[in-house]
Design a protein around this motif. Structure first.
Motif, PDB file in Angstrom:
ATOM      1  N   GLY A 175      45.447  33.380  54.284  1.00 40.21           N
ATOM      2  CA  GLY A 175      44.410  34.064  55.044  1.00 40.21           C
ATOM      3  C   GLY A 175      43.616  35.067  54.233  1.00 40.21           C
ATOM      4  O   GLY A 175      42.721  35.722  54.766  1.00 40.21           O
ATOM      5  N   SER A 176      43.907  35.181  52.937  1.00 41.79           N
ATOM      6  CA  SER A 176      43.190  36.119  52.058  1.00 41.79           C
ATOM      7  C   SER A 176      42.118  35.385  51.263  1.00 41.79           C
ATOM      8  O   SER A 176      42.164  34.171  51.100  1.00 41.79           O
ATOM      9  N   GLN A 177      41.180  36.169  50.730  1.00 45.13           N
ATOM     10  CA  GLN A 177      40.157  35.604  49.860  1.00 45.13           C
ATOM     11  C   GLN A 177      40.716  35.421  48.460  1.00 45.13           C
ATOM     12  O   GLN A 177      41.465  36.263  47.968  1.00 45.13           O
ATOM     13  N   VAL A 178      40.302  34.336  47.811  1.00 43.69           N
ATOM     14  CA  VAL A 178      40.744  34.064  46.448  1.00 43.69           C
ATOM     15  C   VAL A 178      40.267  35.176  45.530  1.00 43.69           C
ATOM     16  O   VAL A 178      41.051  35.769  44.793  1.00 43.69           O
ATOM     17  N   GLY A 179      38.984  35.488  45.513  1.00 49.51           N
ATOM     18  CA  GLY A 179      38.457  36.605  44.731  1.00 49.51           C
ATOM     19  C   GLY A 179      38.595  36.439  43.232  1.00 49.51           C
ATOM     20  O   GLY A 179      38.782  37.417  42.517  1.00 49.51           O
ATOM     21  N   VAL A 237      29.239  34.266  26.888  1.00 50.05           N
ATOM     22  CA  VAL A 237      28.070  33.460  26.553  1.00 50.05           C
ATOM     23  C   VAL A 237      26.938  33.791  27.521  1.00 50.05           C
ATOM     24  O   VAL A 237      27.126  33.785  28.733  1.00 50.05           O
ATOM     25  N   GLN A 238      25.758  34.088  26.965  1.00 43.35           N
ATOM     26  CA  GLN A 238      24.614  34.422  27.812  1.00 43.35           C
ATOM     27  C   GLN A 238      24.028  33.168  28.441  1.00 43.35           C
ATOM     28  O   GLN A 238      24.112  32.081  27.886  1.00 43.35           O
ATOM     29  N   ASN A 239      23.404  33.347  29.592  1.00 42.56           N
ATOM     30  CA  ASN A 239      22.719  32.287  30.327  1.00 42.56           C
ATOM     31  C   ASN A 239      23.648  31.122  30.707  1.00 42.56           C
ATOM     32  O   ASN A 239      23.201  29.982  30.803  1.00 42.56           O
ATOM     33  N   ALA A 240      24.896  31.399  30.869  1.00 42.47           N
ATOM     34  CA  ALA A 240      25.843  30.354  31.260  1.00 42.47           C
ATOM     35  C   ALA A 240      25.676  30.036  32.746  1.00 42.47           C
ATOM     36  O   ALA A 240      25.296  30.895  33.544  1.00 42.47           O
ATOM     37  N   THR A 241      25.957  28.797  33.105  1.00 39.97           N
ATOM     38  CA  THR A 241      26.000  28.405  34.508  1.00 39.97           C
ATOM     39  C   THR A 241      27.444  28.035  34.846  1.00 39.97           C
ATOM     40  O   THR A 241      28.224  27.660  33.962  1.00 39.97           O
ATOM     41  N   PHE A 242      27.743  28.147  36.097  1.00 36.54           N
ATOM     42  CA  PHE A 242      29.119  27.965  36.534  1.00 36.54           C
ATOM     43  C   PHE A 242      29.184  26.937  37.654  1.00 36.54           C
ATOM     44  O   PHE A 242      28.267  26.829  38.464  1.00 36.54           O
ATOM     45  N   SER A 243      30.284  26.234  37.710  1.00 34.40           N
ATOM     46  CA  SER A 243      30.589  25.404  38.867  1.00 34.40           C
ATOM     47  C   SER A 243      32.102  25.320  38.989  1.00 34.40           C
ATOM     48  O   SER A 243      32.829  25.499  38.003  1.00 34.40           O
ATOM     49  N   TRP A 244      32.549  25.097  40.201  1.00 38.67           N
ATOM     50  CA  TRP A 244      33.982  24.959  40.434  1.00 38.67           C
ATOM     51  C   TRP A 244      34.199  24.042  41.620  1.00 38.67           C
ATOM     52  O   TRP A 244      33.327  23.863  42.456  1.00 38.67           O
ATOM     53  N   PRO A 297      39.186  22.474  53.969  1.00 37.82           N
ATOM     54  CA  PRO A 297      38.912  21.209  53.277  1.00 37.82           C
ATOM     55  C   PRO A 297      38.535  21.476  51.816  1.00 37.82           C
ATOM     56  O   PRO A 297      38.436  22.631  51.394  1.00 37.82           O
ATOM     57  N   GLU A 298      38.319  20.399  51.055  1.00 37.54           N
ATOM     58  CA  GLU A 298      37.908  20.572  49.659  1.00 37.54           C
ATOM     59  C   GLU A 298      36.673  21.452  49.610  1.00 37.54           C
ATOM     60  O   GLU A 298      35.927  21.562  50.580  1.00 37.54           O
ATOM     61  N   SER A 299      36.468  22.104  48.471  1.00 39.15           N
ATOM     62  CA  SER A 299      35.313  22.991  48.372  1.00 39.15           C
ATOM     63  C   SER A 299      34.767  22.986  46.955  1.00 39.15           C
ATOM     64  O   SER A 299      35.463  22.642  45.993  1.00 39.15           O
ATOM     65  N   THR A 300      33.487  23.376  46.854  1.00 42.28           N
ATOM     66  CA  THR A 300      32.812  23.488  45.566  1.00 42.28           C
ATOM     67  C   THR A 300      31.938  24.725  45.593  1.00 42.28           C
ATOM     68  O   THR A 300      31.622  25.265  46.659  1.00 42.28           O
ATOM     69  N   GLY A 301      31.548  25.173  44.418  1.00 42.51           N
ATOM     70  CA  GLY A 301      30.664  26.317  44.325  1.00 42.51           C
ATOM     71  C   GLY A 301      29.943  26.343  42.992  1.00 42.51           C
ATOM     72  O   GLY A 301      30.341  25.664  42.040  1.00 42.51           O
ATOM     73  N   THR A 302      28.863  27.144  42.918  1.00 38.69           N
ATOM     74  CA  THR A 302      28.086  27.247  41.681  1.00 38.69           C
ATOM     75  C   THR A 302      27.888  28.698  41.253  1.00 38.69           C
ATOM     76  O   THR A 302      26.993  28.998  40.476  1.00 38.69           O
ATOM     77  N   SER A 303      28.711  29.594  41.743  1.00 42.45           N
ATOM     78  CA  SER A 303      28.619  30.987  41.311  1.00 42.45           C
ATOM     79  C   SER A 303      29.793  31.283  40.381  1.00 42.45           C
ATOM     80  O   SER A 303      30.694  30.469  40.218  1.00 42.45           O
ATOM     81  N   ASN A 304      29.787  32.464  39.793  1.00 42.99           N
ATOM     82  CA  ASN A 304      30.892  32.832  38.907  1.00 42.99           C
ATOM     83  C   ASN A 304      32.052  33.489  39.669  1.00 42.99           C
ATOM     84  O   ASN A 304      32.986  33.982  39.049  1.00 42.99           O
ATOM     85  N   VAL A 305      31.981  33.448  40.997  1.00 43.65           N
ATOM     86  CA  VAL A 305      33.064  34.016  41.799  1.00 43.65           C
ATOM     87  C   VAL A 305      33.551  32.964  42.802  1.00 43.65           C
ATOM     88  O   VAL A 305      32.750  32.365  43.518  1.00 43.65           O
ATOM     89  N   ILE A 306      34.860  32.749  42.810  1.00 43.55           N
ATOM     90  CA  ILE A 306      35.477  31.897  43.832  1.00 43.55           C
ATOM     91  C   ILE A 306      35.961  32.841  44.911  1.00 43.55           C
ATOM     92  O   ILE A 306      36.883  33.621  44.692  1.00 43.55           O
ATOM     93  N   ASN A 307      35.315  32.789  46.059  1.00 39.80           N
ATOM     94  CA  ASN A 307      35.580  33.800  47.081  1.00 39.80           C
ATOM     95  C   ASN A 307      35.950  33.197  48.426  1.00 39.80           C
ATOM     96  O   ASN A 307      35.725  33.810  49.454  1.00 39.80           O
TER      97      ASN A 307
END
Length: 172
Positions: A4-8, A15-22, A33-43
């Motif tokens: 019940g908590s946030q992953v955080g 590295v500058q100008n990096a992009t993220f996905s998870w 359910p399964e999840s995806t994201g494109t920020s540098n924080v898994i929340n």
């Protein structure tokens, strides 16, 4: 982390100008359910929904990808989701206790191997004796000063591996 908590989890890179996905696959024992994201924080919030009386933590694995200037780095990040203990009474609860006689209530939980128990008994008119709170088993001798049956409630809370479960009411 407790159910019940946030992953955080923050993905960091120098590295500058990096992009993220998870991404995280769906898991038995995890409600979301399964999840995806494109920020540098898994929340996201993860909720453990295992069953049975010997629940163990569930590993949620995230595949994290960092991309910069055509270079791609992928690694797995594992988050351990710990169940919240659900308290119940070992062997059930008798419907009544005799005035002036000792009795015992033994708690157990869905995470019984590591659960510590705290209990409280609110003050009840016409009931005397015993502690009003404690830990572990309830071992008391209570006296009913009236001529009528008086109900008494005990409120149990279990804590396992730093995760606090919901409070359970035991009535007699």
């Amino acid at each position: 982390m407790c159910s019940g908590s946030q992953v955080g989890y923050e993905i960091k890179t120098n590295v500058q100008n990096a992009t993220f996905s998870w991404k995280r696959e769906a898991l038995a024992g995890i409600e979301e359910p399964e999840s995806t994201g494109t920020s540098n924080v898994i929340n996201e919030v993860l909720t453990y929904v295992g069953t049975g009386n010997d629940q163990k933590p569930q590993d949620a694995v995230y595949e994290v990808t960092v991309t910069s200037v055509g270079c791609v780095t992928t690694q797995n990040v594992t988050v351990k989701v710990k169940p919240l203990p659900r308290v119940f009474v070992y062997g059930g609860v008798r419907e009544s206790f005799c005035s002036g006689k000792s009795f015992e209530i033994r708690p157990s939980s869905s995470v019984h191997a590591t659960t510590q128990y705290e209990w409280k008994m609110p003050a009840v008119e016409h009931i005397e004796g015993g502690e009003r709170n404690g830990s572990g088993d309830v071992r008391l001798t209570l006296t009913n000063t009236s001529t009528e049956k008086v109900p008494v409630s005990f409120f149990y809370t279990g804590t396992a591996d730093g995760c606090v479960g919901s409070t359970w009411e035991c009535k007699s």
